[in-house]
Design a protein around this motif. Sequence first.
Motif, short mmCIF file in Angstrom:
data_model
loop_
_atom_site.label_atom_id
_atom_site.label_comp_id
_atom_site.label_asym_id
_atom_site.label_seq_id
_atom_site.Cartn_x
_atom_site.Cartn_y
_atom_site.Cartn_z
N THR A 43 -17.30 -0.72 -22.70
CA THR A 43 -16.27 -1.31 -23.57
C THR A 43 -16.40 -2.82 -23.61
N ARG B 232 -6.48 -5.90 -18.46
CA ARG B 232 -6.50 -4.99 -19.62
C ARG B 232 -6.01 -5.71 -20.88
N HIS C 40 -9.57 -10.44 -26.38
CA HIS C 40 -11.03 -10.35 -26.28
C HIS C 40 -11.61 -11.45 -25.38
N ASN D 6 -8.46 -6.50 -23.98
CA ASN D 6 -8.27 -5.63 -25.14
C ASN D 6 -7.66 -6.33 -26.35
N TYR D 7 -6.77 -7.28 -26.12
CA TYR D 7 -6.07 -7.90 -27.25
C TYR D 7 -6.56 -9.30 -27.59
N ILE E 193 -11.87 -2.84 -16.79
CA ILE E 193 -12.66 -2.93 -18.03
C ILE E 193 -13.96 -2.15 -17.83
N ASN F 168 -17.15 -4.79 -27.04
CA ASN F 168 -16.24 -5.83 -27.54
C ASN F 168 -16.96 -7.16 -27.69
#
Length: 160
Positions: A107, A69, A76, A73-74, A103, A111
């Motif tokens: 999403t 995660r 990429h 998310n941070y 994931i 991304n």
Amino acid sequence: MKTNKSAFSLKEIYSKMEYYCAYQERCYKEVEEKLHSFSVNSSEKEEVLTYLIENNFINEERFAQSFVRGKHNYKHWGKNRIVNELKFRNISSRIITIALKEIPEATYLENFHQLAEKNWNNITERKGQKKNKKFVDFLLRKGYETSLIYEKLKELEAGS
């Protein structure tokens, strides 16, 4: 003044390792390396590791899910890079497969497309092989799948 790590009692090591694991998710390998820095003998090391696992301070599956995660998310990162980093930390393939389910596919693709378009627009090179190479290399380093990258490259080349 530098503290001598080997001067810690076993009780202090337990306490420090509990804090180390509670502060952030850790995998077995990271905890083992940290214990090594305390210069404990192998029987004490095994005793502490067993205690941490039994009391759920170390949980590889939970670590892997959190790692997936966070890195996606941070930072990429794509699935390839995430998988390689987890393998480097000696996480089993079964756990990696479970963790990647963190994931959602929509999403992941969203991304990827945002990152790819931003990168494409930021490359100062004119159209051509140099720009294409920079684009592809960037996304490969991020860990995205080759098929996704080349598909997106075709789309962006056609649009410009």
